[in-house]
Design a protein around this motif. Sequence first.
Motif, short mmCIF file in Angstrom:
data_model
loop_
_atom_site.label_atom_id
_atom_site.label_comp_id
_atom_site.label_asym_id
_atom_site.label_seq_id
_atom_site.Cartn_x
_atom_site.Cartn_y
_atom_site.Cartn_z
N SER A 253 31.39 43.47 37.10
CA SER A 253 32.59 42.71 36.76
C SER A 253 33.47 42.54 37.98
CB SER A 253 33.40 43.44 35.68
OG SER A 253 32.63 43.69 34.52
N VAL A 254 34.12 41.39 38.07
CA VAL A 254 35.19 41.15 39.03
C VAL A 254 36.49 41.13 38.22
CG1 VAL A 254 36.21 39.56 40.70
CG2 VAL A 254 33.73 39.88 40.62
N VAL A 255 37.42 41.99 38.59
CA VAL A 255 38.63 42.20 37.80
C VAL A 255 39.85 41.85 38.63
CG1 VAL A 255 39.97 43.88 36.47
CG2 VAL A 255 37.47 44.08 36.57
N GLY A 256 40.66 40.94 38.14
CA GLY A 256 41.90 40.60 38.83
C GLY A 256 42.96 41.67 38.63
N VAL A 257 43.70 41.96 39.70
CA VAL A 257 44.74 42.98 39.66
C VAL A 257 46.04 42.35 40.17
CG1 VAL A 257 45.49 45.24 40.46
CG2 VAL A 257 43.05 44.82 40.04
N GLY A 258 46.85 41.85 39.26
CA GLY A 258 48.14 41.27 39.62
C GLY A 258 49.24 42.16 39.07
#
Length: 319
Positions: A253-258
């Motif tokens: 998985s590629v997980v966005g962290v904002g």
Amino acid sequence: MKAVQITSLDGPSAVELVELPSPEPAANQVLIRVRAAGVAFPEVLQSRGLYQLKPDLPFTPGAEIAGEVISAPDGSGFSPGDRVAALCLLGGFAEEAVAQVDLTFPIPDSISYEQGAAIVFNYGTAYFALVERGRLEAGESVLVHGAAGGVGTAAIQVAKAFGAERVIAVTSTPEKGAIALQAGADAFVLPDGFKDAVAEQGGVDIVVDPVGGDRFTDSLRSLKADGRLLVIGFTAGEIPTVKVNRLLLNNVSVVGVGWGAYALARPGHVAKEWAALAPHLESGALRPVVGPTFPLAQATQALLTLDERRATGKVLLLP
């Protein structure tokens, strides 16, 4: 009071040191005498008008501070003289600043003001990335890019404090590798060939990536099955793209962290993260790595240290 202002969008060299009136706190704000102000990549972007937060010119940047309470609302739990860290969002590059009560936190006596100004942003980001978004489990392995910087050193320590068995740092030089080891990493590797070095150890469960750029694909290849690549930022400048067949074939998985947009839109969320971090600050498991420090008059040099990727640890201004 003295303060640093962005008066034009011509980059770090265009910031100015000016005299301003002391800020007037609103009913829900704490007035703080700033002893240390964190300098982060968003301020570099703000100096060029490239950050999503675009205040009208001129404005005083600086999102994160530590210092002493000058005044606080009744019932806030704070009194004059209390040592605090705070997320002020703007206005921190000054001798005095205001922050909301719910974004102001007491710091233990064992934490210096310099360390206090390096907690909320970096350690909040690292906790949100690894624990909330990355679902870190005890015994997992973590690879951290940009591991000698402020977010990188925080990610190393948060990973360890919350159960990672092994943390591998990726740093651009052996000297930065030594800083990552001091922060708690088990080993460091250089960017060239990091994938092969990690593959020899069977891959990692999580990659923390505040860098982006051309190492992104090799980061994906470094993941074990069910691995997670945490996208935190793009200090390398280039925003990578994903060929999603890699995700499918390897079950990763590629997980966005904002962190900022998420946490600040949910009242009480930053306080919840602080509560999770606080015992580890008290125990010493989390101990911010202080990098270069500058007086307010050298704010340009502080911003350029980040812009030119020379920073190790947290860059600070000391009013």
